[in-house]
Write a protein that holds these residues in place. Sequence first.
Motif, mmCIF file in Angstrom:
data_model
loop_
_atom_site.group_PDB
_atom_site.id
_atom_site.type_symbol
_atom_site.label_atom_id
_atom_site.label_comp_id
_atom_site.label_asym_id
_atom_site.label_seq_id
_atom_site.Cartn_x
_atom_site.Cartn_y
_atom_site.Cartn_z
ATOM 1 N N LEU A 38 58.061 105.658 -41.338
ATOM 2 C CA LEU A 38 57.617 106.127 -42.648
ATOM 3 C C LEU A 38 56.163 105.766 -42.921
ATOM 4 N N THR A 39 55.789 104.537 -42.567
ATOM 5 C CA THR A 39 54.418 104.084 -42.815
ATOM 6 C C THR A 39 53.412 104.926 -42.029
ATOM 7 N N LEU A 40 53.720 105.181 -40.766
ATOM 8 C CA LEU A 40 52.836 106.017 -39.949
ATOM 9 C C LEU A 40 52.722 107.417 -40.527
ATOM 10 N N TYR A 41 53.863 107.994 -40.864
ATOM 11 C CA TYR A 41 53.891 109.370 -41.357
ATOM 12 C C TYR A 41 53.103 109.518 -42.655
ATOM 13 N N LEU A 42 53.369 108.646 -43.620
ATOM 14 C CA LEU A 42 52.693 108.748 -44.911
ATOM 15 C C LEU A 42 51.211 108.423 -44.792
ATOM 16 N N SER A 43 50.860 107.514 -43.897
ATOM 17 C CA SER A 43 49.449 107.193 -43.687
ATOM 18 C C SER A 43 48.690 108.394 -43.123
ATOM 19 N N CYS A 44 49.358 109.162 -42.261
ATOM 20 C CA CYS A 44 48.718 110.352 -41.700
ATOM 21 C C CYS A 44 48.632 111.479 -42.726
ATOM 22 N N CYS A 45 49.603 111.539 -43.625
ATOM 23 C CA CYS A 45 49.603 112.603 -44.635
ATOM 24 C C CYS A 45 48.598 112.351 -45.753
ATOM 25 N N LEU A 46 48.356 111.079 -46.063
ATOM 26 C CA LEU A 46 47.529 110.736 -47.225
ATOM 27 C C LEU A 46 46.141 111.372 -47.205
ATOM 28 N N PRO A 47 45.392 111.333 -46.093
ATOM 29 C CA PRO A 47 44.059 111.973 -46.107
ATOM 30 C C PRO A 47 44.121 113.462 -46.438
ATOM 31 N N TYR A 48 45.127 114.163 -45.892
ATOM 32 C CA TYR A 48 45.246 115.594 -46.157
ATOM 33 C C TYR A 48 45.631 115.861 -47.615
ATOM 34 N N LEU A 49 46.469 115.005 -48.175
ATOM 35 C CA LEU A 49 46.837 115.169 -49.584
ATOM 36 C C LEU A 49 45.625 114.960 -50.485
ATOM 37 N N CYS A 50 44.783 114.002 -50.111
ATOM 38 C CA CYS A 50 43.538 113.791 -50.866
ATOM 39 C C CYS A 50 42.637 115.017 -50.784
ATOM 40 N N LEU A 51 42.551 115.620 -49.607
ATOM 41 C CA LEU A 51 41.735 116.826 -49.447
ATOM 42 C C LEU A 51 42.305 117.987 -50.259
ATOM 43 N N ASP A 52 43.642 118.101 -50.310
ATOM 44 C CA ASP A 52 44.251 119.142 -51.138
ATOM 45 C C ASP A 52 43.904 118.948 -52.604
ATOM 46 N N THR A 53 43.876 117.690 -53.037
ATOM 47 C CA THR A 53 43.519 117.396 -54.424
ATOM 48 C C THR A 53 42.061 117.743 -54.698
ATOM 49 N N LEU A 54 41.186 117.427 -53.729
ATOM 50 C CA LEU A 54 39.759 117.691 -53.903
ATOM 51 C C LEU A 54 39.413 119.178 -53.789
ATOM 52 N N SER A 55 40.240 119.932 -53.095
ATOM 53 C CA SER A 55 39.897 121.328 -52.807
ATOM 54 C C SER A 55 39.747 122.172 -54.063
ATOM 55 N N SER A 56 40.440 121.802 -55.136
ATOM 56 C CA SER A 56 40.312 122.565 -56.377
ATOM 57 C C SER A 56 39.042 122.210 -57.144
ATOM 58 N N ARG A 57 38.348 121.151 -56.694
ATOM 59 C CA ARG A 57 37.151 120.690 -57.396
ATOM 60 C C ARG A 57 35.884 120.760 -56.550
ATOM 61 N N VAL A 58 36.055 120.721 -55.225
ATOM 62 C CA VAL A 58 34.906 120.689 -54.327
ATOM 63 C C VAL A 58 34.918 121.955 -53.471
ATOM 64 N N ASP A 59 33.908 122.797 -53.623
ATOM 65 C CA ASP A 59 33.869 124.086 -52.923
ATOM 66 C C ASP A 59 33.845 123.928 -51.407
ATOM 67 N N LEU A 60 33.141 122.903 -50.933
ATOM 68 C CA LEU A 60 33.040 122.701 -49.490
ATOM 69 C C LEU A 60 34.412 122.441 -48.879
ATOM 70 N N VAL A 61 35.227 121.641 -49.557
ATOM 71 C CA VAL A 61 36.583 121.366 -49.074
ATOM 72 C C VAL A 61 37.440 122.618 -49.176
ATOM 73 N N HIS A 62 37.315 123.333 -50.282
ATOM 74 C CA HIS A 62 38.105 124.546 -50.494
ATOM 75 C C HIS A 62 37.811 125.607 -49.443
ATOM 76 N N HIS A 63 36.576 125.646 -48.979
ATOM 77 C CA HIS A 63 36.169 126.653 -47.999
ATOM 78 C C HIS A 63 36.950 126.545 -46.692
ATOM 79 N N TYR A 64 37.342 125.313 -46.345
ATOM 80 C CA TYR A 64 38.017 125.093 -45.067
ATOM 81 C C TYR A 64 39.537 125.017 -45.188
ATOM 82 N N LYS A 65 40.071 125.348 -46.336
ATOM 83 C CA LYS A 65 41.525 125.393 -46.460
ATOM 84 C C LYS A 65 42.094 126.526 -45.630
#
Length: 255
Positions: A38-65
């Motif tokens: 669980l720790t490995l899995y959630l640790s790997c997911c966390l960066p992507y979840l942060c990027l999903d959160t930022l994508s609605s606010r940061v155009d550069l991140v949204h561009h690569y979705k």
Amino acid sequence: MEPSLESSSPLLLQSLWDRIRAQEDFLCSPLFPVLFSLTLYLSCCLPYLCLDTLSSRVDLVHHYKIQPQSRVTWVMAWSCLATSLHTHSVFIFPLSILHWYWRPVVLPAQAPGALHVAWYVLVCLLLFDLQYFVWHVLHHKVPWLYRTFHKVHHRYTATFALTTEHSGVWETLSLGLFAAVNPDLLGCHPLTKMLFFTLNTPTKNDCLNGTTELKKWTECMSEDPTVKATMYPNETYKAFNKGYFEWKSSFYCCL
């Protein structure tokens, strides 16, 4: 030809292994495999979840979705997380207890050689990748397998990290069995097994979170007759198909 693995000095990893063995009671308990996974899995997911959160606010991140028009909600994320927690607590933990009772883990005093670790980690990764590929193709090409087991994995058409383990019990346990049995069949050292699991988890996650080629693959899967027949009624699929592909018609092809 396989390199001379036993000749590689274990001294490079002995210090690390000694520190790990200092926690032997916890490592040998039935709770460790569940928490480690669980720790490995959630640790790997966390960066992507942060990027999903930022994508609605940061155009550069949204561009690569992968799907710029899609939006990941907390309801979707919690549903996937709840599924993973339920599978680990209700199914994987009891199996871990049985394994602990019937085949208790023994940690050898000597660390493996560095070359030994590198070789067997690579072999385990390649072997699991082959098994996962064959397993996945079969579950898409055999309608009964898709309807019965694999359909739940495609519940969410928006791609986000937590969907990698949003699957039924059969799917999670069968893939977990592949990952667990391969190192045992090869006679790997416990340290090699831990490093394999550590590298295998982000590899699985990353394969669903990147690159233009993945876009093409995702669209091909959406065009798979079995997927269309079991996931979407005709009118629903037409609406989904139009909304999903209108943003990038150049990718509307199957290689």
